[in-house]
Structure formats: C-alpha cells, structure tokens
Design a protein around this motif. Structure first.
Motif, short mmCIF file in Angstrom:
data_model
loop_
_atom_site.label_atom_id
_atom_site.label_comp_id
_atom_site.label_asym_id
_atom_site.label_seq_id
_atom_site.Cartn_x
_atom_site.Cartn_y
_atom_site.Cartn_z
N GLU A 176 19.30 -21.74 -16.96
CA GLU A 176 20.12 -22.70 -16.22
C GLU A 176 19.85 -24.13 -16.67
OE1 GLU A 176 22.55 -21.92 -14.24
OE2 GLU A 176 22.12 -19.80 -14.57
N GLY A 177 18.59 -24.43 -16.99
CA GLY A 177 18.27 -25.77 -17.47
C GLY A 177 18.92 -26.09 -18.79
N VAL A 178 18.93 -25.12 -19.69
CA VAL A 178 19.56 -25.31 -21.00
C VAL A 178 21.07 -25.48 -20.85
CG1 VAL A 178 20.05 -24.22 -23.22
CG2 VAL A 178 17.74 -24.10 -22.24
N ARG A 179 21.68 -24.69 -20.00
CA ARG A 179 23.14 -24.74 -19.85
C ARG A 179 23.59 -25.98 -19.08
NH1 ARG A 179 25.63 -18.85 -18.60
NH2 ARG A 179 27.48 -20.05 -19.16
N SER A 180 22.69 -26.63 -18.38
CA SER A 180 23.06 -27.81 -17.61
C SER A 180 22.88 -29.12 -18.37
CB SER A 180 22.24 -27.87 -16.31
OG SER A 180 20.86 -28.03 -16.60
N VAL A 181 22.49 -29.03 -19.64
CA VAL A 181 22.35 -30.25 -20.44
C VAL A 181 23.70 -30.93 -20.56
CG1 VAL A 181 21.74 -31.17 -22.71
CG2 VAL A 181 20.40 -29.30 -21.72
N ASP A 182 23.72 -32.22 -20.37
CA ASP A 182 24.96 -33.00 -20.41
C ASP A 182 25.67 -32.79 -21.76
OD1 ASP A 182 26.99 -34.88 -20.29
OD2 ASP A 182 25.73 -36.43 -19.39
N PRO A 183 26.94 -32.37 -21.75
CA PRO A 183 27.68 -32.19 -23.02
C PRO A 183 27.72 -33.45 -23.87
CG PRO A 183 28.88 -31.19 -21.19
CD PRO A 183 27.75 -31.97 -20.59
N VAL A 184 27.71 -34.61 -23.23
CA VAL A 184 27.73 -35.87 -24.00
C VAL A 184 26.52 -35.96 -24.91
CG1 VAL A 184 27.68 -38.38 -23.80
CG2 VAL A 184 29.06 -37.04 -22.21
N LEU A 185 25.37 -35.48 -24.42
CA LEU A 185 24.17 -35.50 -25.25
C LEU A 185 24.32 -34.61 -26.47
CD1 LEU A 185 21.40 -35.38 -22.48
CD2 LEU A 185 22.26 -37.37 -23.72
N HIS A 186 24.97 -33.47 -26.30
CA HIS A 186 25.22 -32.60 -27.46
C HIS A 186 26.16 -33.29 -28.44
CE1 HIS A 186 23.12 -29.00 -26.20
NE2 HIS A 186 23.67 -29.08 -24.98
N GLN A 187 27.16 -34.01 -27.93
CA GLN A 187 28.07 -34.71 -28.82
C GLN A 187 27.35 -35.80 -29.60
OE1 GLN A 187 31.26 -36.09 -26.33
NE2 GLN A 187 31.88 -34.01 -25.71
N VAL A 188 26.43 -36.51 -28.92
CA VAL A 188 25.65 -37.55 -29.61
C VAL A 188 24.78 -36.93 -30.69
CG1 VAL A 188 23.84 -39.27 -29.32
CG2 VAL A 188 25.68 -39.10 -27.63
N ALA A 189 24.15 -35.78 -30.36
CA ALA A 189 23.30 -35.11 -31.35
C ALA A 189 24.12 -34.65 -32.55
CB ALA A 189 22.61 -33.91 -30.69
N ALA A 190 25.33 -34.16 -32.29
CA ALA A 190 26.20 -33.74 -33.39
C ALA A 190 26.63 -34.94 -34.23
CB ALA A 190 27.42 -33.01 -32.84
N GLY A 191 26.86 -36.06 -33.54
CA GLY A 191 27.24 -37.26 -34.27
C GLY A 191 26.16 -37.75 -35.20
N TYR A 192 24.90 -37.61 -34.79
CA TYR A 192 23.77 -37.99 -35.64
C TYR A 192 23.34 -36.87 -36.59
CZ TYR A 192 22.92 -42.38 -33.19
OH TYR A 192 23.02 -43.65 -32.67
N ARG A 193 24.06 -35.75 -36.53
CA ARG A 193 23.81 -34.61 -37.40
C ARG A 193 22.37 -34.11 -37.30
NH1 ARG A 193 27.13 -36.22 -42.98
NH2 ARG A 193 29.18 -36.48 -41.95
N LEU A 194 21.91 -33.98 -36.07
CA LEU A 194 20.57 -33.45 -35.87
C LEU A 194 20.56 -31.95 -36.14
CD1 LEU A 194 19.46 -35.23 -32.56
CD2 LEU A 194 18.91 -35.87 -34.91
N SER A 195 19.49 -31.47 -36.72
CA SER A 195 19.36 -30.04 -36.98
C SER A 195 19.18 -29.29 -35.66
CB SER A 195 18.17 -29.77 -37.89
OG SER A 195 16.96 -30.13 -37.23
N ALA A 196 19.36 -27.97 -35.71
CA ALA A 196 19.21 -27.15 -34.50
C ALA A 196 17.81 -27.28 -33.93
CB ALA A 196 19.53 -25.69 -34.82
N TRP A 197 16.80 -27.32 -34.80
CA TRP A 197 15.41 -27.44 -34.34
C TRP A 197 15.20 -28.77 -33.62
CZ3 TRP A 197 11.10 -25.77 -32.66
CH2 TRP A 197 9.94 -26.54 -32.72
N HIS A 198 15.70 -29.87 -34.19
CA HIS A 198 15.52 -31.17 -33.57
C HIS A 198 16.30 -31.27 -32.26
CE1 HIS A 198 13.89 -32.34 -37.52
NE2 HIS A 198 13.24 -33.25 -36.84
N ARG A 199 17.46 -30.63 -32.19
CA ARG A 199 18.20 -30.63 -30.93
C ARG A 199 17.40 -29.94 -29.83
NH1 ARG A 199 24.62 -29.33 -32.00
NH2 ARG A 199 24.96 -30.82 -33.70
N ILE A 200 16.84 -28.79 -30.17
CA ILE A 200 16.06 -28.06 -29.17
C ILE A 200 14.82 -28.84 -28.77
CG2 ILE A 200 14.66 -25.98 -28.80
CD1 ILE A 200 16.65 -24.48 -30.59
#
Length: 262
Positions: free
Chosen positions: A143-167
């Motif tokens: 539930e904690g993982v699924r509740s992460v703000d989608p905007v944060l995922h968009q920012v991480a994608a914009g900075y091209r963070l790897s999957a490991w760094h995102r986690i």
C-alpha cells in the motif's frame, strides 16, 4: 522548558499509571493466601531469585534472540516482496488472494504443520515467528508503494533515474511510514508467536518456563515469567519506537511543518 525537564515529564506521564497499578496490586494482595493470587511481595522476592541471573540466560535471552531473528527475517522478506508487488500492479492483483489467505491463518493453526515439517527446535520457532510477522509488513509495504504520488514518478522519469535509484531514493522513503506501521503490528504478533512456539516446542524459553511452572503448580514462578514477558514486550515496543522516530525523523518534521502552515 529544558531538555532534562521534558524527559522527566515524559517519563512521569508514561509511568504514573503503571506505578499506581503496581502499588494497588501490592496492597490488595498483601494478605492473600490464595494459591493462584500470591502476594506481590512474594512474587518480587522469587523474581529476583529466578531471573538474576540463571533463568535470564537460560530462558529470557534465547527467547529474545528468537524474537529478533524471526522478526528480522520477516521484515526483510516482507519489504522486498512488498516493493516488488507494489511496483507491478498486475502481479499484486494476481497474488492478493493468496496473500490475504496466508495472512488470515492464525499462528496457533500453523504450529502442527510447522512441527511436522521443521521439528520442534529453534528453526521451527524462528521460521514461525518470521512467517507470522511477514504479512502485516508485506501488505503495508504494498500500500505504501502504490500510494506514492504520481507526480514524483513523473519527476523521476523526467530526470531519467534508473529503476534502482527510483526505488532507493523515491519509493522506499515514501513507503517507509506505512512499512513501520505494519512492522509495529507485526512485532506484537511476533511476541505472541514466540510464546506459542516455545510452549509446544522443545524445552527452553519463556513460553516453556511459564507452561512448565503452571503444570508443576509453581504459580509464583509462573507469575514471574509473565512479568518478564510483559517487560520484554514493553522493551521491544520502546526500542522499535526509538528506531522508528530516528528513521522517520524527516517525515515527522515535514508533517509538523505542514500543520504549522495551516
């Protein structure tokens, strides 16, 4: 208010009721002649004789080691699985019925199976504690993982963070408050599982000590074992609270800042 005064005030707020209840217990049981309700003074004298330090090493310490080992294994497994399931919604949906089924199984019902598969030694006790503690942490991690703000995922994608760094830098910190909420529930369940496994497993540990004292009608010793169990549970909860406060200091600070802004 100075730091020392704040600490003293906090301790007084937490301990005044237990101290009052112990005083009432001491006074009400002073003249008791009942086998099952011995005077607290007698329990206290026996407590010192039993637990300083023979049974502390023989029974209490092994129980604590099993509790810490089982809870630690359950925590690690639950967080890893929770991060995987929470990050892949299709996988989480597919495994949700199984997870809910396993979570609903009471530890008492699992003991016969665990004893058949693993015997009655420490391996059975530790694995049972780990199994019981896994599910609350796993569900809260998902539930904690699924509740992460989608905007944060968009920012991480914009900075091209790897999957490991995102986690590591995004998902885990955001999910940590819920992970610790599940871990607090799992800790209390782990203490219960520890006692139950020691009552039915090989001799040794606090659960066996309490059961053996009851079977031999050594009721005073049984009471001392129950007191030690309560003290261990309290110490485990306080230790967990200190770890949680340190790890989630950033979260408490941000929450307080938002409240102040309101």
């Amino acid at each position: 208010m100075s730091r020392t005064l704040r600490v003293v005030t906090a301790v007084a707020r937490e301990l005044w009721l237990p101290v009052l209840l112990v005083a009432a217990w001491w006074w009400l049981s002073a003249g008791s002649t009942s086998l099952y309700w011995p005077p607290l003074a007698e329990i206290t004298d026996r407590f010192v004789d039993l637990w300083f330090f023979e049974h502390l090493v023989e029974d209490a310490l092994p129980s604590v080691i099993r509790l810490v080992s089982g809870f630690g294994i359950g925590f690690a497994v639950a967080v890893v699985l929770g991060l995987a399931l929470g990050s892949v919604p299709a996988l989480e949906d597919a495994t949700r019925p199984l997870v809910e089924f396993m979570r609903a199984l009471p530890s008492v019902a699992l003991l016969p199976i665990m004893m058949l598969l693993l015997g009655t030694d420490d391996d059975m006790k530790v694995i049972t504690i780990a199994f019981v503690s896994t599910w609350p942490i796993l569900l809260n991690t998902v539930e904690g993982v699924r509740s992460v703000d989608p905007v944060l995922h968009q920012v991480a994608a914009g900075y091209r963070l790897s999957a490991w760094h995102r986690i590591r830098h995004l998902v885990v910190p955001a999910a940590m408050p819920q992970i610790f909420a599940g871990a607090r529930v799992a800790l209390s369940m782990s203490v219960v599982a520890m006692v139950l496994t020691e009552m039915v497993g090989s001799p040794g540990g606090l659960g066996y000590f309490v059961l053996d004292s009851q079977r031999t009608f050594d009721i005073v010793a049984m009471w001392t074992g129950l007191i030690v169990l309560g003290l261990i549970g309290y110490a485990a909860n306080k230790t967990f609270g200190l770890v949680e406060a340190r790890v989630l200091a950033w979260h408490r600070g941000s929450t307080k800042q938002k409240e102040d802004q309101r």
